[in-house]
Design an enzyme around this catalytic site. Structure first.
Site, PDB file in Angstrom:
ATOM      1  N   ARG A   1       1.087  -0.795  -0.268  1.00 51.49           N
ATOM      2  CA  ARG A   1      -0.025   0.275  -0.057  1.00 51.49           C
ATOM      3  C   ARG A   1       0.727   1.380   0.148  1.00 51.49           C
ATOM      4  O   ARG A   1       0.231   2.745   0.041  1.00 51.49           O
ATOM      5  CB  ARG A   1      -1.207   0.012   1.480  1.00 51.49           C
ATOM      6  CG  ARG A   1      -1.509  -1.252   0.977  1.00 51.49           C
ATOM      7  CD  ARG A   1      -2.972  -1.327   2.494  1.00 51.49           C
ATOM      8  NE  ARG A   1      -2.025  -1.844   2.965  1.00 51.49           N
ATOM      9  CZ  ARG A   1      -3.181  -2.498   4.215  1.00 51.49           C
ATOM     10  NH1 ARG A   1      -3.699  -1.954   4.718  1.00 51.49           N
ATOM     11  NH2 ARG A   1      -2.158  -3.103   5.179  1.00 51.49           N
TER      12      ARG A   1
ATOM     13  N   ASP B   1     -15.105   0.675  -3.959  1.00 52.22           N
ATOM     14  CA  ASP B   1     -14.487   2.066  -4.198  1.00 52.22           C
ATOM     15  C   ASP B   1     -13.924   2.360  -5.185  1.00 52.22           C
ATOM     16  O   ASP B   1     -13.985   0.880  -6.755  1.00 52.22           O
ATOM     17  CB  ASP B   1     -13.374   1.952  -2.718  1.00 52.22           C
ATOM     18  CG  ASP B   1     -11.860   1.479  -3.136  1.00 52.22           C
ATOM     19  OD1 ASP B   1     -11.933   0.825  -4.356  1.00 52.22           O
ATOM     20  OD2 ASP B   1     -12.038   1.151  -2.205  1.00 52.22           O
TER      21      ASP B   1
ATOM     22  N   LYS C   1     -17.245   6.509  -2.962  1.00 49.20           N
ATOM     23  CA  LYS C   1     -17.166   7.412  -1.975  1.00 49.20           C
ATOM     24  C   LYS C   1     -16.141   8.315  -1.531  1.00 49.20           C
ATOM     25  O   LYS C   1     -14.407   8.012  -2.167  1.00 49.20           O
ATOM     26  CB  LYS C   1     -16.996   5.835  -0.679  1.00 49.20           C
ATOM     27  CG  LYS C   1     -15.644   4.877  -0.796  1.00 49.20           C
ATOM     28  CD  LYS C   1     -14.973   4.401   0.170  1.00 49.20           C
ATOM     29  CE  LYS C   1     -14.427   2.944  -0.778  1.00 49.20           C
ATOM     30  NZ  LYS C   1     -13.038   4.087  -0.188  1.00 49.20           N
TER      31      LYS C   1
ATOM     32  N   ASP D   1     -13.326  -7.761  -2.364  1.00 51.94           N
ATOM     33  CA  ASP D   1     -12.058  -6.619  -2.476  1.00 51.94           C
ATOM     34  C   ASP D   1     -10.082  -6.834  -3.042  1.00 51.94           C
ATOM     35  O   ASP D   1     -10.581  -8.392  -2.537  1.00 51.94           O
ATOM     36  CB  ASP D   1     -11.230  -5.305  -1.503  1.00 51.94           C
ATOM     37  CG  ASP D   1     -10.885  -4.215  -1.941  1.00 51.94           C
ATOM     38  OD1 ASP D   1     -10.269  -3.864  -2.258  1.00 51.94           O
ATOM     39  OD2 ASP D   1     -11.702  -3.535  -0.761  1.00 51.94           O
TER      40      ASP D   1
ATOM     41  N   ALA E   1     -11.595  -4.029   7.864  1.00 55.55           N
ATOM     42  CA  ALA E   1     -12.405  -3.952   8.081  1.00 55.55           C
ATOM     43  C   ALA E   1     -13.840  -3.445   8.178  1.00 55.55           C
ATOM     44  O   ALA E   1     -15.182  -2.979   7.765  1.00 55.55           O
ATOM     45  CB  ALA E   1     -13.521  -4.672   8.519  1.00 55.55           C
TER      46      ALA E   1
END
Length: 318
Positions: free
Chosen positions: A100, A176, A199, A225, A231
């Protein structure tokens, strides 16, 4: 059946030994003799109990929690094989930590995913085999070949069987905008419509639903996802879908990180069932009734055999 060249050897460090055993069993070789531990001051040591000279070595290690320890184990084990004259070393990383941190989102941010990729190559890995990188462009961070497997085929087969008799009621939902490509491929595999949750994220691990793009009223929806961490996103999205008319909400992901309040949130959510893959070990204490675990061992075993035989790995994506 493997029929040529130097022998194949599969080893594991400490992050996911059960998966490594399952992979080795499917390939038809015993799990390699190795030991990973720590000295009294916390330094990691590795002992390799058999010769690997000239062998095609595969090291299975997810860099999940505790991430830094598991990365160091992987690096030290790769170095040990390199110094023991292994013919080729493939780092099998079902879950790649630090994925990430793949870009600078603000001034003076590190790009930690690139740093970890460089460390793995510098340690001596000749190749990397992984699954569902959080950002696909991370493949380009490595200076060695990367085989990037996908979890969608495994999840797709499960849901195709589950909803075989009532497919017209099903809609796949992306939680998303960043997951749209994955969700679209998943929806195409099931031959069902796609919807998207639009969102905004006011701060880390907090998401606010703005709008649902697509028809989900009176539908059974499947949220997909690449990973579920705390979560918050998945449970908040599931609640919004029910409030907007969805009949039932199911969820699935490749990597069940499930840190912090994740299990409690899932248990108390409107999600009927969560499917995760075992790229991250799923211990008994993390198990709740709503969660079902599917194995990636067959896919990784076939990929390892194909790499060893110098065959295409892309056929596993269909």
């Amino acid at each position: 059946m493997i029929t040529h060249g130097k022998n194949i050897k599969i080893f594991t460090a400490s992050s996911n030994p059960d998966l490594a055993k399952a992979i080795a069993q499917r390939v038809g070789v015993p799990l390699g003799d190795s030991q990973v531990g720590t000295f009294s001051d916390g330094e990691i040591f590795v002992n390799i109990g058999e010769t690997v000279r000239g062998s095609d070595v595969f090291v299975v290690q997810s860099t999940s929690y505790p991430v830094n320890d598991h990365i160091m184990e992987l690096l030290i084990m790769i170095d040990a094989f390199k110094r023991a004259s292994a013919g080729r070393i493939t780092a099998v990383i079902p879950y790649f930590g630090y994925a990430r941190q793949d870009r600078k989102s603000k001034a003076r941010d590190p790009i930690s995913a690139k740093l970890v990729a460089d460390l793995i190559a510098t340690a001596g890995a000749d190749r990397v085999l992984t699954m569902d990188l959080h950002a696909p462009q991370i493949q380009g961070f490595f200076n060695v070949p990367v085989d990037h497997l996908l979890g969608v085929p495994i999840l797709g087969r499960y849901y195709a069987s589950k909803f075989e008799s009532n497919k017209e009621e099903v809609v796949v939902v992306s939680p998303d905008l960043g997951s749209v490509t994955r969700a679209r491929n998943f929806a195409a595999r099931l031959d069902v419509p796609l919807a998207i949750i639009d969102k905004r994220r006011p701060r880390a691990n907090v998401a606010e639903v703005m709008n649902i793009i697509g028809d989900i009223k009176d539908k059974k929806v499947v949220l997909i996802d690449d990973m579920i961490d705390t979560a918050g996103t998945i449970t908040h999205g599931a609640k919004a879908l029910i409030e907007r008319g969805a009949k039932e909400v199911y969820a699935c992901c490749t990597h069940g990180v499930l840190s912090g309040p994740a299990l409690e949130r899932i248990e108390n959510s409107v999600i009927k069932e969560l499917i995760v893959l075992d790229t991250i070990p799923f211990t008994q204490e993390r198990q709740i009734d709503k969660i079902k675990v599917l194995s990636v061992a067959p896919v990784f075993a076939e990929a390892i055999e194909r790499i060893y035989e110098d065959l295409s790995v892309s056929t596993l994506f269909v």
